[in-house]
Design an enzyme around this catalytic site. Sequence first.
Site, PDB file in Angstrom:
ATOM      1  CG  ASP A  13      -3.120 -24.780  -9.406  1.00 17.78           C
ATOM      2  OD1 ASP A  13      -2.505 -23.710  -9.254  1.00 17.78           O
ATOM      3  OD2 ASP A  13      -2.824 -25.809  -8.798  1.00 17.78           O
ATOM      4  CG  HIS A  16      -2.508 -19.433  -8.737  1.00 13.88           C
ATOM      5  ND1 HIS A  16      -2.680 -18.470  -7.753  1.00 13.88           N
ATOM      6  CD2 HIS A  16      -3.037 -20.577  -8.234  1.00 13.88           C
ATOM      7  CE1 HIS A  16      -3.287 -19.012  -6.712  1.00 13.88           C
ATOM      8  NE2 HIS A  16      -3.517 -20.283  -6.979  1.00 13.88           N
ATOM      9  CG  HIS A 195      -3.106 -30.536  -6.805  1.00 14.93           C
ATOM     10  ND1 HIS A 195      -4.127 -30.041  -7.583  1.00 14.93           N
ATOM     11  CD2 HIS A 195      -2.163 -29.561  -6.773  1.00 14.93           C
ATOM     12  CE1 HIS A 195      -3.821 -28.824  -7.996  1.00 14.93           C
ATOM     13  NE2 HIS A 195      -2.624 -28.515  -7.515  1.00 14.93           N
ATOM     14  CG  HIS A 197       2.150 -27.681  -8.444  1.00 13.99           C
ATOM     15  ND1 HIS A 197       1.860 -26.552  -9.165  1.00 13.99           N
ATOM     16  CD2 HIS A 197       1.079 -27.912  -7.661  1.00 13.99           C
ATOM     17  CE1 HIS A 197       0.654 -26.112  -8.837  1.00 13.99           C
ATOM     18  NE2 HIS A 197       0.146 -26.922  -7.918  1.00 13.99           N
ATOM     19  CE1 TYR A 286      -0.396 -23.058  -1.337  1.00 11.47           C
ATOM     20  CE2 TYR A 286      -0.594 -20.672  -1.517  1.00 11.47           C
ATOM     21  CZ  TYR A 286      -1.172 -21.928  -1.529  1.00 11.47           C
ATOM     22  OH  TYR A 286      -2.522 -22.055  -1.718  1.00 11.47           O
TER      23      TYR A 286
END
Length: 333
Positions: A13, A16, A195, A197, A286
């Site tokens: 991740d 990105h 998971h 963010h 997203y």
Amino acid sequence: MTTIRINDTTLRDGSHAIRHQYTADQVRRVVRALDDANVEMIEVTHGDGLGGSSFNYGFSHTNDLDLIEVAVDEAKNAQIACLLLPGLGTIDDLKEAHRRGARMVRIATHCTEADISIKHFQAARELGMETGGFLMLSHRISPQELAAQARIMVDAGCQCVFVVDSAGALIMEQASDRVAALVDEIGEEAQVGFHGHQNLSFGVTNSVLAVRAGARQIDGSLAGLGAGAGNSPTEVLAVAFERLGIKHGVNVEKILAAAEDVLKPMVDRLPMMDRGSIVQGQMGVYNSFLLHAERAATRYGVPVADILQEIGRRGYVGGQEDMIIDVAVALAS
């Protein structure tokens, strides 16, 4: 006392956030630091998984299969995992990753499309790999609908299904209710993971609530390096769980050093909760769209937040990165 596993996604991740430019030496150094800190699972691939290096998603500096091989060579105890998005990565890619030493795969689909993962789980189990399932953009459907999708993955051979907050949009009980629904559906047959963010600053809080709801695997990345506003920081998760008496086995002092002394000097820009990433959490966009939207904003002279708001209104999902240009052009005109 509750025991969980903290997985680290810095080398997947986190890719990105650095436009997929990890070098073999950087991967080696991060793996060494994570392994020394007793992190049990380290995920390594292009941010969009096996086969992700492309015009649409962004080209890698180094082939992700080569990075997996480097990671396996460096790790003394940690298991090296890879990510696969069906339709982008293939079963042949999975077999090659296994040949290079990956021993776990997480197969990711949009939250309503678990059925496209069936043959990939079956292939992974035939290879003897540990399997995880990613239900991305989990905020888009109800807890009960998400649990039904988890059932599809478990029946196909998935050993841990993750509620994936790909937009950092879930707030507290919105996360734990989804975890609880999955535990009710599959709890005796497979684990549930989370998971998170940081778009709305709830990644760590949601992770704690996920554990209290029954999650047994939690994802983080060093210094929160990841898409959008970044992931739940691995080092913060380790400290928070320790404070709460939740066993995880990660060495707190060494994971703090891994973030501060190893990872941070490698990166030019750490993710932050800026206007664009906050709008992503607000609109459920997203997270990997952020850098694509920033480039389109610069090219067409449109505010990045406007692009992300329109993407949210249109309901785009992972794999539709190329349509961000359409949004920017439409707003510019």
